[in-house]
Design an enzyme around this catalytic site. Structure first.
Site, PDB file in Angstrom:
ATOM      1  N   GLY A   1      -6.545 100.664 -52.069  1.00 62.12           N
ATOM      2  CA  GLY A   1      -6.619 102.102 -52.001  1.00 62.12           C
ATOM      3  C   GLY A   1      -7.256 102.739 -53.332  1.00 62.12           C
ATOM      4  O   GLY A   1      -8.065 102.295 -53.856  1.00 62.12           O
TER       5      GLY A   1
ATOM      6  N   GLU B   1     -31.473  86.655 -62.660  1.00 67.37           N
ATOM      7  CA  GLU B   1     -31.904  85.189 -62.387  1.00 67.37           C
ATOM      8  C   GLU B   1     -32.183  85.005 -60.998  1.00 67.37           C
ATOM      9  O   GLU B   1     -31.877  84.186 -60.342  1.00 67.37           O
ATOM     10  CB  GLU B   1     -30.788  84.394 -62.733  1.00 67.37           C
ATOM     11  CG  GLU B   1     -30.348  84.363 -64.320  1.00 67.37           C
ATOM     12  CD  GLU B   1     -29.696  83.392 -64.799  1.00 67.37           C
ATOM     13  OE1 GLU B   1     -29.561  82.229 -64.176  1.00 67.37           O
ATOM     14  OE2 GLU B   1     -29.192  83.450 -66.034  1.00 67.37           O
TER      15      GLU B   1
ATOM     16  N   CYS C   1     -35.067  75.741 -66.301  1.00 69.09           N
ATOM     17  CA  CYS C   1     -33.971  76.025 -67.052  1.00 69.09           C
ATOM     18  C   CYS C   1     -32.972  77.148 -66.027  1.00 69.09           C
ATOM     19  O   CYS C   1     -32.048  77.034 -66.194  1.00 69.09           O
ATOM     20  CB  CYS C   1     -34.216  77.003 -68.368  1.00 69.09           C
ATOM     21  SG  CYS C   1     -35.071  75.834 -69.677  1.00 69.09           S
TER      22      CYS C   1
ATOM     23  N   PHE D   1     -38.309  78.249 -65.339  1.00 65.64           N
ATOM     24  CA  PHE D   1     -37.988  77.909 -63.982  1.00 65.64           C
ATOM     25  C   PHE D   1     -37.012  77.104 -63.922  1.00 65.64           C
ATOM     26  O   PHE D   1     -35.637  76.842 -63.122  1.00 65.64           O
ATOM     27  CB  PHE D   1     -38.895  77.857 -62.764  1.00 65.64           C
ATOM     28  CG  PHE D   1     -39.565  79.318 -62.573  1.00 65.64           C
ATOM     29  CD1 PHE D   1     -39.058  80.424 -63.185  1.00 65.64           C
ATOM     30  CD2 PHE D   1     -40.441  79.406 -61.340  1.00 65.64           C
ATOM     31  CE1 PHE D   1     -39.585  81.780 -62.786  1.00 65.64           C
ATOM     32  CE2 PHE D   1     -40.946  80.557 -61.010  1.00 65.64           C
ATOM     33  CZ  PHE D   1     -40.723  81.687 -61.905  1.00 65.64           C
TER      34      PHE D   1
ATOM     35  N   ARG E   1     -28.677  79.060 -62.471  1.00 67.24           N
ATOM     36  CA  ARG E   1     -28.359  79.754 -61.073  1.00 67.24           C
ATOM     37  C   ARG E   1     -27.422  78.575 -60.327  1.00 67.24           C
ATOM     38  O   ARG E   1     -26.629  79.230 -59.535  1.00 67.24           O
ATOM     39  CB  ARG E   1     -29.737  79.512 -59.963  1.00 67.24           C
ATOM     40  CG  ARG E   1     -30.701  80.872 -60.670  1.00 67.24           C
ATOM     41  CD  ARG E   1     -32.258  80.595 -59.891  1.00 67.24           C
ATOM     42  NE  ARG E   1     -33.134  81.710 -60.539  1.00 67.24           N
ATOM     43  CZ  ARG E   1     -34.496  81.605 -60.287  1.00 67.24           C
ATOM     44  NH1 ARG E   1     -34.899  80.517 -59.848  1.00 67.24           N
ATOM     45  NH2 ARG E   1     -34.996  82.529 -60.853  1.00 67.24           N
TER      46      ARG E   1
ATOM     47  N   SER F   1     -21.372  84.981 -68.298  1.00 64.93           N
ATOM     48  CA  SER F   1     -22.822  84.780 -68.646  1.00 64.93           C
ATOM     49  C   SER F   1     -23.062  84.453 -70.044  1.00 64.93           C
ATOM     50  O   SER F   1     -24.107  83.665 -70.254  1.00 64.93           O
ATOM     51  CB  SER F   1     -23.305  86.260 -68.634  1.00 64.93           C
ATOM     52  OG  SER F   1     -24.640  86.373 -68.975  1.00 64.93           O
TER      53      SER F   1
END
Length: 426
Positions: free
Chosen positions: A381, A405, A279, A277, A284, A124
C-alpha cells in the site's frame, strides 16, 4: 479410437494410477513444499556451488545489506566492497588462474544472485568488474596484460569499467563514433578520441576497457586504458548524478581527447562487435541470475509484510486471495527463472550455449522480475513509498536492468531473427 491391442500395450507401458514405475504406491507428496525453493533447484547444485553460494550470501547479508540504504539515499558507492569481495575470491570467479577461483558459471551466477538480492547497483559494480573488465582482458588480452592486471583486479585493488555505449549510440554500437588512430607524436601508441556514457565504475576505475573504431579501416577494436598513464586533459570520467535507479552504484562517462594508449594494450586478435558482445553475454548471463535474487527478496519482504499487516477484523492481509495470487505468481516466475539460468549455465560451461539462449533468459528474467516486483509493491500500500521497506528500491533498479545490456525489445529482435532468419534491426 485405439484398437484393443493398442489399449493393452498402453496398460503395459504405463503403471496403474497411484503407483510408480517401481510399483510402490505414493499416497502423499514425498516432501513438503518449500516456498523459498519451490521446484527443488538446490538439488541441482554441486557441494562446491552450494558452499560458494553460502559464502556469498553470508557476506552480502551481513556486510553489504547494512550499507545499502544509506548508499542509495546518498548516491554513493563504497569501493571497499569490491576489495572485500576480492578477499573472498568472488571477483572474476570463473577465470582460471591469475588469482581467480575458477568456478562454474552456475556458481558465478549464484554469487550474482546473492549480490542483487541486496541491490542491483552493487551487482552492477560486481558484474562490470568481473564479467566485463576482467572477463574481456582474460578472453582477448595479451598474456602480459593478463599477468599484470588480473591478479590486482581479482583482489579489488584495481577497478575496471567497460566503455561501449555512447551518447548517440546505445542499442546500435556498430555506429560508434569513438575513434583510434596512430598517435602523431608517440611511436607505438594509438590516439583515442570520443565519448562513452552510462558507464558503471568509470569515475573511480583505474582500468578502462574501451571499444573504438580504427580510423584507417573502420573496424572496432578493444583497448585497455590505464588511467595513471594518461596525460592531463586526455581522459575525463565525470559522474552522472541524480539517477532514479542504481543509485548505490557509481555511473559516469568516459571522455577521450587524443588519449595515448600503447599498441600493446590493444586486443590483438579480435575485431568487430564479436569482442564486446562476447563480454556482454557473460554479463547478461549474470543479470539473469541477479534479477531473480532481487525478485526473491521482493517475495520475502512482501510475504513477511502480508503476514504482519492486519486489516479487516484484525486479519493478516496474507489471508486474502489477491495477496496470495500476487505471491504465487511471483514465486512461480522466480522458480522458473532459476531453473532456466541453471540449464543455460551448464550448457555454457560445456560450450553448447547459443547467444540467443542468453538473450532469452536475460529478457525473460528481467521482464518477469520487474513485473512481479511492481505487483508485489501493491501489497505494501502506501508504505511502499518509504525506502525503509526496500521494495521500491528494487522496482526502480529492476527497470534499469531491464533496459541495459540489451533492452528487452532488442533481445526480442535477436530471438526473432534466430527464429525466422530475418533481420529486423534495420
Amino acid at each position: 479410437m485405439l484398437r484393443p491391442a493398442c489399449r493393452h500395450a498402453t496398460r503395459r507401458l504405463f503403471p496403474p494410477v497411484g503407483r510408480s514405475i517401481s510399483g510402490k504406491r505414493h499416497l502423499h507428496a514425498p516432501a513438503p513444499f518449500d516456498w523459498k525453493d519451490p521446484l527443488g533447484s538446490n538439488d541441482l547444485y554441486t557441494e562446491e556451488e552450494l558452499a560458494i553460494a553460502d559464502t556469498a550470501e553470508s557476506y552480502c547479508q551481513e556486510r553489504m545489506l547494512p550499507r545499502v540504504l544509506d548508499a542509495y539515499r546518498k548516491e554513493e558507492f563504497d569501493r571497499k566492497i569490491l576489495e572485500e569481495m576480492g578477499e573472498l575470491g568472488l571477483l572474476g570467479a570463473t577465470i582460471q588462474g591469475y588469482g581467480c577461483a575458477d568456478v562454474s558459471s552456475v556458481a558465478s551466477g549464484m554469487i550474482t544472485r546473492a549480490v542483487e538480492r541486496v541491490d542491483s547497483g552493487y551487482r552492477s559494480g560486481y558484474s562490470v568488474q568481473s564479467a566485463l573488465a576482467m572477463g574481456g582482458i582474460e578472453e582477448f588480452g595479451t598474456e602480459e596484460l593478463k599477468e599484470r592486471l588480473l591478479p590486482e583486479m581479482a583482489k579489488g585493488k584495481l577497478l575496471g569499467c567497460f566503455g561501449l555505449t555512447e551518447p548517440n549510440h546505445g542499442s546500435d554500437p556498430g555506429s560508434m563514433e569513438t575513434t583510434a588512430k596512430p598517435h602523431p607524436s608517440k611511436k607505438g601508441y594509438y590516439s583515442l578520441s570520443g565519448s562513452k556514457t552510462w558507464i558503471t565504475n568509470s569515475p573511480i576505475a583505474e582500468i578502462l576497457l574501451v571499444w573504438a573504431k580504427l580510423e584507417s579501416t573502420g573496424r572496432i577494436r578493444g583497448f585497455v586504458i590505464e588511467r595513471d598513464q594518461c596525460p592531463p586533459g586526455t581522459l575525463e570520467t565525470p559522474p552522472i548524478k541524480n539517477k532514479n535507479g542504481l543509485r548505490a552504484s557509481i555511473t559516469g562517462m568516459i571522455q577521450l581527447d587524443e588519449c595515448p594508449v600503447p599498441e600493446a594494450n590493444m586486443f590483438p586478435d579480435v575485431e568487430g562487435l564479436r569482442g564486446p558482445f562476447s563480454c556482454l553475454n557473460s554479463a547478461r548471463y549474470g543479470i539473469a541470475w541477479g534479477t531473480m535474487g532481487a525478485l526473491e527478496d521482493c517475495i520475502t519482504r512482501a510475504r513477511e509484510y502480508s503476514l504482519e499487516r492486519k486489516q479487516f477484523k484484525s486479519n493478516p492481509i496474507a489471508k486474502y486471495q489477491l495477496v496470495q495470487k500476487k505471491l504465487a505468481d511471483a514465486t512461480t516466475d522466480a522458480a522458473y527463472g532459476i531453473l532456466a539460468a541453471i540449464q543455460v549455465g551448464r550448457l555454457k560451461d560445456e560450450g553448447k550455449a547459443a547467444p540467443e539462449m542468453i538473450s532469452m533468459i536475460k529478457r525473460q528474467n528481467c521482464d518477469r522480475a520487474l513485473v512481479n516486483a511492481r505487483i508485489l509493491q501493491e501489497i505494501f500500500g502506501g508504505n511502499a513509498v518509504s525506502d525503509e521497506y526496500g521494495i521500491g528500491r528494487h522496482v526502480a533498479n529492476l527497470f534499469v536492468t531491464q533496459t541495459y545490456e540489451g533492452q528487452s525489445d532488442i533481445h526480442a529482435l535477436i530471438l526473432g531473427r534466430a527464429i525466422t532468419g530475418i533481420q529486423a534491426f534495420c
